[in-house]
Scaffold this motif. Structure first.
Motif, PDB file in Angstrom:
ATOM      1  N   LEU A 150       0.804  -1.219   0.000  1.00  0.00           N
ATOM      2  CA  LEU A 150       0.000   0.000   0.000  1.00  0.00           C
ATOM      3  C   LEU A 150       0.840   1.274   0.000  1.00  0.00           C
ATOM      4  N   ASN A 151       1.979   1.222  -0.689  1.00  0.00           N
ATOM      5  CA  ASN A 151       2.750   2.436  -0.915  1.00  0.00           C
ATOM      6  C   ASN A 151       2.378   3.042  -2.254  1.00  0.00           C
ATOM      7  N   GLU A 152       2.135   4.335  -2.270  1.00  0.00           N
ATOM      8  CA  GLU A 152       1.903   4.993  -3.554  1.00  0.00           C
ATOM      9  C   GLU A 152       3.156   4.924  -4.417  1.00  0.00           C
ATOM     10  N   GLU A 153       4.313   5.023  -3.767  1.00  0.00           N
ATOM     11  CA  GLU A 153       5.589   4.942  -4.471  1.00  0.00           C
ATOM     12  C   GLU A 153       6.558   4.145  -3.630  1.00  0.00           C
ATOM     13  N   TRP A 154       7.333   3.243  -4.258  1.00  0.00           N
ATOM     14  CA  TRP A 154       8.401   2.537  -3.559  1.00  0.00           C
ATOM     15  C   TRP A 154       9.534   2.320  -4.562  1.00  0.00           C
ATOM     16  N   LEU A 155      10.633   3.033  -4.366  1.00  0.00           N
ATOM     17  CA  LEU A 155      11.736   2.987  -5.310  1.00  0.00           C
ATOM     18  C   LEU A 155      12.600   1.745  -5.066  1.00  0.00           C
ATOM     19  N   PRO A 156      13.113   1.116  -6.124  1.00  0.00           N
ATOM     20  CA  PRO A 156      13.933  -0.090  -5.955  1.00  0.00           C
ATOM     21  C   PRO A 156      15.141   0.125  -5.046  1.00  0.00           C
ATOM     22  N   GLY A 160      13.840  -3.597   0.562  1.00  0.00           N
ATOM     23  CA  GLY A 160      12.543  -4.098   0.993  1.00  0.00           C
ATOM     24  C   GLY A 160      11.926  -5.155   0.101  1.00  0.00           C
ATOM     25  N   GLU A 161      12.666  -5.653  -0.898  1.00  0.00           N
ATOM     26  CA  GLU A 161      12.125  -6.753  -1.697  1.00  0.00           C
ATOM     27  C   GLU A 161      11.966  -7.989  -0.813  1.00  0.00           C
ATOM     28  N   LEU A 162      10.828  -8.664  -0.959  1.00  0.00           N
ATOM     29  CA  LEU A 162      10.594  -9.879  -0.193  1.00  0.00           C
ATOM     30  C   LEU A 162      11.338 -11.025  -0.866  1.00  0.00           C
ATOM     31  N   GLU A 163      12.297 -11.599  -0.160  1.00  0.00           N
ATOM     32  CA  GLU A 163      13.086 -12.697  -0.701  1.00  0.00           C
ATOM     33  C   GLU A 163      12.380 -14.027  -0.469  1.00  0.00           C
ATOM     34  N   LEU A 164      12.406 -14.903  -1.458  1.00  0.00           N
ATOM     35  CA  LEU A 164      11.826 -16.244  -1.376  1.00  0.00           C
ATOM     36  C   LEU A 164      12.967 -17.251  -1.450  1.00  0.00           C
ATOM     37  N   TRP A 165      13.101 -18.075  -0.406  1.00  0.00           N
ATOM     38  CA  TRP A 165      14.238 -18.987  -0.295  1.00  0.00           C
ATOM     39  C   TRP A 165      13.801 -20.440  -0.401  1.00  0.00           C
ATOM     40  N   ASP A 166      14.748 -21.281  -0.810  1.00  0.00           N
ATOM     41  CA  ASP A 166      14.440 -22.707  -0.962  1.00  0.00           C
ATOM     42  C   ASP A 166      14.296 -23.387   0.400  1.00  0.00           C
ATOM     43  N   GLN A 167      13.839 -24.627   0.377  1.00  0.00           N
ATOM     44  CA  GLN A 167      13.527 -25.341   1.614  1.00  0.00           C
ATOM     45  C   GLN A 167      14.753 -25.583   2.473  1.00  0.00           C
ATOM     46  N   GLN A 168      15.918 -25.676   1.850  1.00  0.00           N
ATOM     47  CA  GLN A 168      17.152 -25.949   2.597  1.00  0.00           C
ATOM     48  C   GLN A 168      17.877 -24.674   3.020  1.00  0.00           C
ATOM     49  N   MET A 169      17.318 -23.513   2.671  1.00  0.00           N
ATOM     50  CA  MET A 169      17.948 -22.228   2.965  1.00  0.00           C
ATOM     51  C   MET A 169      19.361 -22.160   2.406  1.00  0.00           C
ATOM     52  N   THR A 170      19.522 -22.648   1.170  1.00  0.00           N
ATOM     53  CA  THR A 170      20.813 -22.580   0.508  1.00  0.00           C
ATOM     54  C   THR A 170      20.863 -21.503  -0.564  1.00  0.00           C
ATOM     55  N   ALA A 171      19.679 -21.089  -1.087  1.00  0.00           N
ATOM     56  CA  ALA A 171      19.686 -20.120  -2.185  1.00  0.00           C
ATOM     57  C   ALA A 171      18.372 -19.356  -2.251  1.00  0.00           C
ATOM     58  N   ARG A 177       9.167  -7.144  -5.370  1.00  0.00           N
ATOM     59  CA  ARG A 177       9.267  -5.738  -4.981  1.00  0.00           C
ATOM     60  C   ARG A 177       7.918  -5.276  -4.433  1.00  0.00           C
ATOM     61  N   PRO A 178       7.901  -4.543  -3.322  1.00  0.00           N
ATOM     62  CA  PRO A 178       6.632  -4.126  -2.704  1.00  0.00           C
ATOM     63  C   PRO A 178       5.990  -2.948  -3.425  1.00  0.00           C
ATOM     64  N   ARG A 208       7.634   1.052   4.585  1.00  0.00           N
ATOM     65  CA  ARG A 208       7.170  -0.055   3.737  1.00  0.00           C
ATOM     66  C   ARG A 208       5.822  -0.492   4.302  1.00  0.00           C
ATOM     67  N   ARG A 209       4.724  -0.251   3.567  1.00  0.00           N
ATOM     68  CA  ARG A 209       3.377  -0.400   4.099  1.00  0.00           C
ATOM     69  C   ARG A 209       2.630  -1.536   3.393  1.00  0.00           C
ATOM     70  N   SER A 210       1.870  -2.287   4.180  1.00  0.00           N
ATOM     71  CA  SER A 210       1.118  -3.399   3.596  1.00  0.00           C
ATOM     72  C   SER A 210      -0.058  -3.771   4.486  1.00  0.00           C
ATOM     73  N   MET A 211      -0.968  -4.548   3.892  1.00  0.00           N
ATOM     74  CA  MET A 211      -2.031  -5.218   4.632  1.00  0.00           C
ATOM     75  C   MET A 211      -1.817  -6.721   4.454  1.00  0.00           C
ATOM     76  N   ALA A 212      -1.840  -7.445   5.559  1.00  0.00           N
ATOM     77  CA  ALA A 212      -1.612  -8.888   5.522  1.00  0.00           C
ATOM     78  C   ALA A 212      -2.813  -9.623   6.105  1.00  0.00           C
ATOM     79  N   LEU A 213      -3.173 -10.712   5.479  1.00  0.00           N
ATOM     80  CA  LEU A 213      -4.240 -11.572   5.988  1.00  0.00           C
ATOM     81  C   LEU A 213      -3.822 -13.031   5.829  1.00  0.00           C
ATOM     82  N   TYR A 214      -4.227 -13.844   6.800  1.00  0.00           N
ATOM     83  CA  TYR A 214      -4.014 -15.290   6.722  1.00  0.00           C
ATOM     84  C   TYR A 214      -5.355 -15.987   6.559  1.00  0.00           C
TER      85      TYR A 214
END
Length: 281
Positions: A150-156, A160-171, A177-178, A208-214
């Protein structure tokens, strides 16, 4: 009747392709949806987002994260509240079921682990897999998480990019980007590791603004695991030890909270004071 807030017609039209891509995604099932809110709804939600000094923010200020949350929709503006209601409504829940292939999803208006989030300059969230059950309904298993930025602007260059990692936390296998009006949907599991562990470099006053739901499913014997923070290979032994120690302390606190009826507000006050002492040091 179409939602005046969420672009459901467009999302539904693209559902077959989106569902196939979701289930094939690596390192765990996920998808990125852009322009989820209508332009008018997004503009109103951004305008209503609480300022950084709003008194209803609650800090999570420890080794593994420095962020703030507001889990009380009755303190939000009308558009933000209405958006959250739409995301908990049957139409959107059915959409998520078809997208993810997970049936009988339960939305959670109590915002357990969710709500509005903000992270300020210098803040971070270490790589982790989420807590696996609802804190008040222990037979509810967390299955799906959505993050609406929920940011009107977020520059690279602000990070704040959300990183996605493998199951073994090797890579690291991906990043998101938010960008404003972007939604990340992903399946939560014991090894869906994600986070933004490097300090934000946004200007002072930005966040860095967001709305999260589970979303949950009801299980006969849901397996409880606390939030599993993990170091990256490049984090080194010292930081890795701090991440492990903090994770262990948070798990002990969570167990004590359940048994003794402790309130988060009490502990968050202590954590805030510790954070101030760290900064002075």
């Amino acid at each position: 009747m179409p939602s005046p807030l969420i672009a459901m017609d467009r999302l539904t039209a693209a559902l077959p392709e989106a569902a196939a891509a979701y289930r094939a995604a690596e390192p765990f099932p996920h998808t990125v949806l852009d322009d989820v809110l209508t332009p008018e709804a997004f503009a109103a939600a951004v305008a209503e987002f609480p300022g950084t000094e709003d008194p209803f923010w609650r800090g999570y200020l420890h080794v593994n994260e420095t962020k703030y949350s507001n889990t009380a929709p009755d303190t939000w503006g009308p558009t933000l509240t209405a958006v959250a209601r739409e995301l908990c409504a049957p139409e959107f829940v059915r959409y998520l079921e078809e997208l993810t292939g997970i049936e009988d999803l339960l939305p959670d208006w109590s915002m357990d682990g969710g709500g509005l989030h903000q992270t300020l300059r210098g803040g971070h969230l270490n790589i982790h897999a989420d807590f696996t059950t609802h804190h008040d309904h222990e037979n509810w298993a967390r299955r799906v998480n959505i993050l609406l930025y929920l940011n009107e602007e977020w520059l690279p260059e602000w990070g704040g990019e959300l990183e996605l990692w493998d199951q073994q936390m090797t890579a690291k296998r991906g990043s998101v980007r938010p960008k404003g009006n972007r939604m990340l949907v992903f399946t939560t599991s014991a090894d869906s590791f994600h986070g933004h562990p490097d300090p934000l470099t946004c200007p002072p006053g930005e966040a860095r603004r967001s709305m999260a739901l589970y979303y949950f499913t009801e299980e006969e014997a849901a397996v409880r695991r606390s939030t599993n923070y993990r170091p990256r290979p490049q984090d080194g032994a010292t930081r890795g030890a701090a991440i492990w120690a903090d994770r262990t302390a948070l798990d002990v606190y969570d167990r004590a909270k359940r048994r003794l009826g402790l309130k988060d507000e009490t502990v968050q006050g202590v954590l805030a004071r510790v954070q101030k002492l760290r900064r002075r040091g």
